[in-house]
Structures are given as structure tokens and as C-alpha cells.
Design an enzyme around this catalytic site. Structure first.
Site, PDB file in Angstrom:
ATOM      1  N   CYS A  76     -25.662 -11.521 -22.196  1.00 16.10           N
ATOM      2  CA  CYS A  76     -25.433 -12.860 -21.636  1.00 16.10           C
ATOM      3  C   CYS A  76     -26.338 -13.153 -20.440  1.00 16.10           C
ATOM      4  O   CYS A  76     -26.347 -14.260 -19.940  1.00 16.10           O
ATOM      5  CB  CYS A  76     -23.965 -13.043 -21.247  1.00 16.10           C
ATOM      6  SG  CYS A  76     -23.496 -12.251 -19.700  1.00 16.10           S
ATOM      7  N   CYS A  87     -27.275  -8.465 -17.585  1.00 12.98           N
ATOM      8  CA  CYS A  87     -26.613  -8.117 -18.844  1.00 12.98           C
ATOM      9  C   CYS A  87     -27.548  -8.406 -20.015  1.00 12.98           C
ATOM     10  O   CYS A  87     -28.168  -9.466 -20.078  1.00 12.98           O
ATOM     11  CB  CYS A  87     -25.320  -8.932 -18.999  1.00 12.98           C
ATOM     12  SG  CYS A  87     -24.563  -8.798 -20.635  1.00 12.98           S
ATOM     13  N   CYS A 121     -18.336 -11.979 -20.767  1.00 12.25           N
ATOM     14  CA  CYS A 121     -19.612 -11.964 -21.482  1.00 12.25           C
ATOM     15  C   CYS A 121     -19.570 -12.929 -22.678  1.00 12.25           C
ATOM     16  O   CYS A 121     -20.482 -13.722 -22.888  1.00 12.25           O
ATOM     17  CB  CYS A 121     -19.923 -10.539 -21.952  1.00 12.25           C
ATOM     18  SG  CYS A 121     -21.632 -10.275 -22.433  1.00 12.25           S
ATOM     19  N   CYS A 128     -22.268  -6.433 -19.962  1.00  5.60           N
ATOM     20  CA  CYS A 128     -21.084  -6.680 -19.132  1.00  5.60           C
ATOM     21  C   CYS A 128     -19.945  -5.769 -19.589  1.00  5.60           C
ATOM     22  O   CYS A 128     -19.691  -5.648 -20.786  1.00  5.60           O
ATOM     23  CB  CYS A 128     -20.604  -8.121 -19.281  1.00  5.60           C
ATOM     24  SG  CYS A 128     -21.699  -9.361 -18.629  1.00  5.60           S
ATOM     25  N   GLY A 176       0.789  -1.226   0.000  1.00  9.15           N
ATOM     26  CA  GLY A 176       0.000   0.000   0.000  1.00  9.15           C
ATOM     27  C   GLY A 176       0.817   1.270   0.000  1.00  9.15           C
ATOM     28  O   GLY A 176       0.272   2.346  -0.259  1.00  9.15           O
TER      29      GLY A 176
END
Lengths: 187, 286
Positions: free
Chosen positions: B244, B241, B272, B266, B32
Site C-alpha cells: 500500500c 509498505c 493495508c 503493513c 498499571g
């Protein structure tokens, strides 16, 4: 003497160092895992693993400290020819290499500053052997826990207490290495 | 694609790669924390992923299979040109399938398919400093990180709540890493934040213009900042979606005519496509 100094580098520097770096990176990202590494052959007493790490990470920008038996004419000449890294004392070193006994005391090395904890030394510790037993490791990069044969535990606990300051360690033995960043808890 | 041999492997010279590699190792050791590095001019403008490209160049080996996504898609300009850049300069194999890739460079998404050990995810980061819009001075934000002084970030999230009734930050949502550093996860949607933590893959972040590299080792604890009474929520458009039919993936809204017609698809094109190949169909599928 001359031949030993010139030999032992990477024959394909770009691709060999890329493979070697991925191994070092995965080792640092997954503390305690032991991986094979090869590519360079440094003069005795340096191991294949330590020599490969030095060639992969060191150059004229990285002062190196050679500790104990590692500080010999053959190693100095080899390091100078292949990396150009200046050889310095522990307090100025970005990298240090040697046996655990020779590297101490750890208080001599830079552990970074609160503003820049990355300005800290990485110690390459030559070990007689590496095996996944001994000290228990937990922390970032470790799913549950890992085990590694460390030369001792107390020094690494004290190092962890300095976090985010501290030293990072790469343990080398023959053609294998493992790593222990400052973020790892050692028990 | 054959490699253009006039370039060194993966374009950058070896000394530059060593410098970037050292920064990556320190980044992994201090999860980080933003490690400064000497970012190079790349043959593409800042803002097009120069940080991610430099990290990928330092990480790639000839054995890798490389995938690039731009907001989830493999076929947008940014993704296509970076993929072709490394085909030419490194000669690496490329793929669009998340499961087959060993190194994935991403702009602003984490793939839907869970990542596995052995994979490396490289993020393109525009502004690596999560505190930058609260405190413009680098000298001050550096001090705030060193003192763990993150109160200002909570004030910002609290102001969201007082103004909108909820935390309105929807992307680049700040996280705390291992209880120490507050980190900008790059402008991924907050839908992706839960995937940052406990991830089996190595995650590397590169900011070229801002000259910073940071990292998340695998299985790192990453917590999205929130409040007890306003817990973090990974949100997405409340639709399936259109192509899909997936109701669990992150969606893009696409305007399809001049009469206000729209569909949701998507954002992850590989996910997808794979679902459609398995026979899944959404309501807008042809």
C-alpha cells in the site's frame, strides 16, 4: 413480603448483567460521567441503579455492608435471595451501600495494602441527585477536566492522598450513576 | 453466525464473569497495577490468549461488534479461532474493520487507525510482570512495586546502552503509568508505545496463565522509560509498505523466495487493505 424478596432480579441475567457492567466500567474508566443504568429493582430505599450494581458485581464471595436505612429486612432478604452476599460490618466489606451520611466514617473501610491495593472496598453512595457541576475532577480517564456533584470534597482529597491505596466510589441516584476511583484529583 | 445455545452467553459462567469484572474495575481504579484474578481453564492452550479471551468474555454484550487481531492480522489462526469462538458462544457480530469494532482483542499490536471513545482494546498478555526477568520471585517483585523500587529496570536499560550503544529493547518496552506503576505493555513493538497514553479508548490487559488483569483508563499518562541522553524512540523498519506504500505504518518483513528476496508489508492487514482500496499502491503490489 415474600413477593418483594423474589422480584426485581434480572429476567435475562447473562445479557442484562453484561450491559450493566459495561455501563459501570465506562463510568469507572471516565470518572464524573453520568450514565443511565437499569435492569434490577431492589426494595426501598435502594435505587434502581444501586440495585443493578449490586446484582452485577456481588455474589457469595463479596461481603456487603448495608449502611443506615439500607439495612432493613426487605433489602437483606432481597440481597440474600438474588446474590447470596453475606451482610457484614464496614471493616470486612468489599462493597457498601447507603447514603453518604450513613456510610461514614470512611476510615472504617479497607483501603487495601501496599502489596495488594486492590483489596479495598467499593462504596455505592445513594445520592438525592447527580449533575455535572460542583467539584472539579482531573486524572486518569478524564481528558481535560470533569465536574460532578459530590457530597463533599475533602474526604475525596484525603482518599486520593492514599493512592495507590484507597476507596472507590459509585454514586447512584434513581436510574443513573457516576463513579469516582481513588486515582481522581478532586478540587 | 448463530449462537450455540448450550453455552452461557460468552462461554464463562456468571460467577466467573463477576469475579473478572470486579478485577477490571479495580484495575481501572489503580492504572498499571496488576490485579490477581482466578483465571479459568479455557478451551484453548495457555499462550493462545486465554487471558484476553476471559477479559473479552466479561466485557462483551450482545450489541458489540468484535474484532480480533494477531500481530495486526485478522486472518491468522489465533485471530480466526478466537473470533469464531465468540461468534459461537456469544453470538456477537464480528468485523475486521477497526473503525466499526466496539471491542478489539489484540495479540501484540495496537491498530494503526486511532481508536475512539466507546471502543475497548483487550490485550493478550504472556508475562504481565515487567520485572520478572530481573527478579524471578513474585514476593520480591510485589514488594518492589509497592515501594516503587524500579532502579533495576533502569539498570537493565542502561546495560543495553553499554552493550549495544542504544536501548536494544524493541518490544514489551516498559512504561510508567501516571508516574506510579511500571507496567509491561505486552509484547507490542515499541513503535506502538506512544499510542498507549492519552488514548480515548479503554485498554484492558489479561494474562491467563499468570492470572493477572490490569488496565489503562482513557487519557492516562503513559511514559516509556528512557534516559535524558538516550531518549525513547519509536522505531520501525525504514521502508514503505510494499503493497500500500504507507511510510508511517509498522511493517513485517516477509521472505518471498530462496534467493534472499524480501518485502516489507503493513502488519495491520485492515489498515493495508483499506489503503489499497483507496487506490494506494506500493512497489511490490501486483
Amino acid at each position: 413480603m415474600q413477593a418483594e424478596r423474589l422480584a426485581g432480579g434480572f429476567s435475562e441475567p447473562a445479557t442484562q448483567s453484561s450491559h450493566a457492567f459495561r455501563i459501570v466500567m465506562e463510568a469507572m474508566a471516565r470518572p464524573g460521567t453520568i450514565r443511565p443504568i437499569a435492569g434490577a429493582r431492589a426494595p426501598a430505599p435502594l435505587s434502581v441503579a444501586a440495585g443493578t450494581v449490586l446484582l452485577t458485581l456481588c455474589d457469595g464471595d463479596t461481603p456487603v455492608h448495608l449502611a443506615g436505612e439500607a439495612d432493613c429486612e426487605a433489602v437483606r432478604a432481597w440481597l440474600a435471595f438474588h446474590t447470596g452476599a453475606p451482610v457484614v460490618g464496614p471493616s470486612q466489606a468489599m462493597f457498601a451501600v447507603g447514603s453518604w451520611q450513613a456510610l461514614g466514617p470512611l476510615s472504617a473501610y479497607a483501603t487495601g495494602t501496599p502489596d495488594y491495593p486492590d483489596r479495598s472496598a467499593t462504596l455505592i453512595v445513594e445520592c438525592p441527585d447527580l449533575h455535572p457541576a460542583g467539584a472539579t475532577l482531573t486524572g486518569p480517564g478524564i481528558r481535560d477536566q470533569a465536574a460532578l456533584s459530590l457530597p463533599e470534597t475533602r474526604a475525596f482529597q484525603e482518599n486520593r492522598a492514599l493512592f495507590p491505596l484507597g476507596l472507590d466510589f459509585i454514586f447512584t441516584s434513581g436510574d443513573r450513576l457516576a463513579a469516582l476511583p481513588r486515582s481522581t484529583e478532586v478540587r | 453466525m448463530t449462537r450455540t445455545s448450550e453455552y452461557n452467553f460468552a462461554y464463562l459462567d456468571e460467577q466467573t464473569k463477576r469475579m473478572i469484572r470486579r478485577a477490571i474495575l479495580k484495575g481501572l481504579a489503580i492504572p498499571g497495577y496488576q490485579v490477581p484474578f482466578a483465571s479459568r481453564e479455557m478451551p484453548m492452550p495457555y499462550g493462545w490468549g486465554t487471558g484476553g479471551v476471559q477479559v473479552s468474555a466479561a466485557v462483551l454484550t450482545p450489541d458489540d461488534r468484535f474484532k480480533v487481531i494477531d500481530q495486526g492480522a485478522d486472518d491468522t489462526t489465533n485471530a480466526v479461532s478466537i473470533r469464531s469462538f465468540f461468534e459461537h458462544t456469544a453470538g456477537v457480530a464480528t468485523t475486521t474493520a477497526t473503525a466499526e469494532a466496539t471491542v478489539i482483542q489484540t495479540r501484540h499490536r495496537i491498530p494503526e487507525l486511532p481508536l475512539r471513545e466507546g471502543q475497548v482494546l483487550v490485550y493478550q498478555v504472556p508475562i504481565p510482570e515487567p520485572l520478572r526477568f530481573l527478579e524471578p520471585r513474585e514476593s520480591e517483585t510485589r514488594k518492589m512495586h509497592s515501594l516503587e523500587e524500579y532502579g533495576l529496570m533502569h539498570v537493565k536499560l542502561y546495560e543495553d546502552i553499554s552493550r549495544h550503544g542504544h536501548i536494544a529493547t524493541s518490544y514489551a518496552y516498559p512504561v510508567k503509568v501516571e508516574g506510579r506503576y511500571v507496567m509491561d505493555p505486552s509484547p507490542i513493538p515499541k513503535f506502538d508505545n506512544p499510542k498507549l497514553g492519552d488514548c480515548p479508548a479503554v485498554q484492558l490487559f489479561g494474562a491467563g496463565r499468570e492470572q493477572r488483569i490490569y488496565a489503562l483508563p482513557p487519557y492516562t499518562q503513559v511514559v516509556s522509560l528512557d534516559f535524558e541522553d538516550h531518549p525513547f524512540e519509536a522505531s520501525k523498519a525504514d521502508h514503505p509498505c510494499g503493497l500500500c506504500g504507507s511510510d508511517s505504518s509498522y511493517l513485517d518483513e516477509v521472505i518471498i523466495d530462496d534467493a534472499g528476496g524480501r518485502m516489507f508489508v503493513c502488519s495491520d492487514t485492515d489498515y493495508c487493505d483499506a489503503r489499497q482500496a483507496q487506490g494506494h499502491r506500493g512497489k511490490d503490489a501486483a
